[in-house]
Design a protein around this motif. Structure first.
Motif, short mmCIF file in Angstrom:
data_model
loop_
_atom_site.label_atom_id
_atom_site.label_comp_id
_atom_site.label_asym_id
_atom_site.label_seq_id
_atom_site.Cartn_x
_atom_site.Cartn_y
_atom_site.Cartn_z
N LEU A 160 0.87 -1.17 0.00
CA LEU A 160 0.00 0.00 0.00
C LEU A 160 0.91 1.22 0.00
O LEU A 160 1.90 1.26 0.74
N PHE A 161 0.59 2.21 -0.84
CA PHE A 161 1.34 3.47 -0.80
C PHE A 161 0.46 4.52 -0.16
O PHE A 161 -0.71 4.69 -0.54
N CYS A 162 1.02 5.28 0.80
CA CYS A 162 0.27 6.32 1.50
C CYS A 162 0.98 7.65 1.32
O CYS A 162 2.17 7.79 1.64
N GLY A 163 0.27 8.64 0.81
CA GLY A 163 0.84 9.97 0.62
C GLY A 163 -0.22 10.93 0.15
O GLY A 163 -1.31 10.51 -0.25
N THR A 164 0.12 12.22 0.19
CA THR A 164 -0.87 13.23 -0.20
C THR A 164 -0.30 14.30 -1.13
O THR A 164 -0.81 14.48 -2.23
N PRO A 165 0.76 15.06 -0.74
CA PRO A 165 1.15 16.23 -1.54
C PRO A 165 2.13 15.89 -2.66
O PRO A 165 2.50 14.72 -2.89
N ASP A 166 2.57 16.93 -3.36
CA ASP A 166 3.49 16.78 -4.49
C ASP A 166 4.74 15.99 -4.15
O ASP A 166 5.23 15.22 -4.96
N VAL A 167 5.31 16.22 -2.94
CA VAL A 167 6.58 15.59 -2.62
C VAL A 167 6.49 14.08 -2.52
O VAL A 167 7.52 13.39 -2.55
#
Length: 324
Positions: free
Chosen positions: A7-14
């Motif tokens: 599972l990949f978890c992230g939100t912003p551009d970086v």
């Protein structure tokens, strides 16, 4: 070769470079992406998907945006049949039952050399503190804030004029292969997490709007670092008054988008008090506790961003113009 479903978890551009790197990596399958729900943005406050969600959709990867603390989230997670998770700037704290749900664990790419700068704003605090270098760390997530054992680290220099946004953009790219290598070691069983040392712990608290209020009674180097640390978010600002002696003078917010310690050119005023503004034909300076700071680009309240010299011509600065 066995494939590790993650599972990949992230939100912003970086977080996007890491998602793309993992999606292309041999031996790893990004089965699903967890991100924050669509949020209102812009003047129209239209619901807008996160950068990670848009990237996942382009890659054809399923996306979920449930809250890990919601009832039923662990069941949803279990149904994905993933063994581990890679996390980059997700923005939510994971409870213990969620951490326990994946047999091979959760791994975070953090933009500092842990245990230095644990917390929400590691790159910003590195710039603000004036340190010459920093780095990135992949560690296994535990309940403690950024306290888990370390798998891999890399180093990067911080340039003299770099903003925190520019630094984060660079580290997002250089950190992506670091995260891939770490997840591959998890996949093949060669990962050897090492506990963080107890010495050298510093905390990188989130930088809020009030923290970005520039006070000019500090040395110019300190003021410069504060501005660069707060660029682009939350944005450095001061309270500007065109003429402090005017009876009806009302301070306005002036956003400082770019600035630099003034050069040794002969036209630079040497007698500016902290916060005092002075404009030339092509330059705008503000006094600090030491030497002047040159404003390069600003955004006045209710106006668009522009060169500081262009703003000063329209602002009609009086002899007592100040930033405070």
């Amino acid at each position: 070769m066995s494939v590790l479903r993650i599972l990949f978890c992230g939100t912003p551009d970086v977080a996007v470079p890491s998602l793309k790197a993992l999606a292309e990596a041999d031996g790893i399958e990004v089965a699903c992406v967890l991100t924050r729900p669509d949020a209102p943005r812009g003047r129209g406050r239209r619901l807008t998907p996160s950068s990670v969600k848009m990237a996942a959709q382009e890659l054809g990867i399923p996306v979920i945006d449930g809250n890990p603390r919601d009832e039923g989230f662990v069941d949803e997670l279990t149904s994905l049949n993933v063994e581990a998770a890679a996390v980059v700037a997700y923005g939510r704290i994971l409870p213990q039952n969620v951490l326990d749900a994946l047999p091979k664990g959760w791994y975070n790419l953090h933009f500092s050399l842990l245990p230095q700068w644990r917390g929400a704003a590691p790159a910003q605090r590195a710039v603000w503190s004036g340190q010459p270098s920093t780095g990135a760390t992949v560690f296994r997530i535990t309940l403690g804030m950024d306290e888990g054992p370390i798998l891999l680290q890399n180093h990067t220099d911080i340039s003299d004029r770099e903003t925190s946004g520019e630094l984060l953009d660079r580290m997002a790219i250089s950190g992506a292969p670091l995260l891939v290598d770490a997840m591959r070691s998890v996949a093949d069983g060669t990962a050897q997490p090492v506990d963080q040392p107890e010495e050298g712990v510093t905390i990188a608290d989130k930088i809020r709007t009030d923290d970005a209020h520039v006070i000019f009674d500090a040395p110019v180097e300190n003021v410069d670092r504060q501005i660069r640390a707060c660029t682009p978010e939350p944005g450095a600002w001061c309270a500007f008054t065109a003429d402090a002696d005017a009876v009806d003078a009302q301070p306005l917010t002036l956003h400082i988008l770019a600035a630099a310690p003034a050069s040794d050119a002969p036209n630079v005023p040497a007698d500016l008090a902290p916060g005092e503004l002075r404009a030339g034909k092509r330059n705008v300076w503000v006094g600090t506790a030491t030497t002047p700071l040159e404003l390069l680009e600003v955004k006045a309240q209710g106006k668009k961003a522009m060169r500081a010299a262009d703003w000063a011509r329209g602002a009609r600065l009086g002899s007592e113009a100040r930033c405070a």
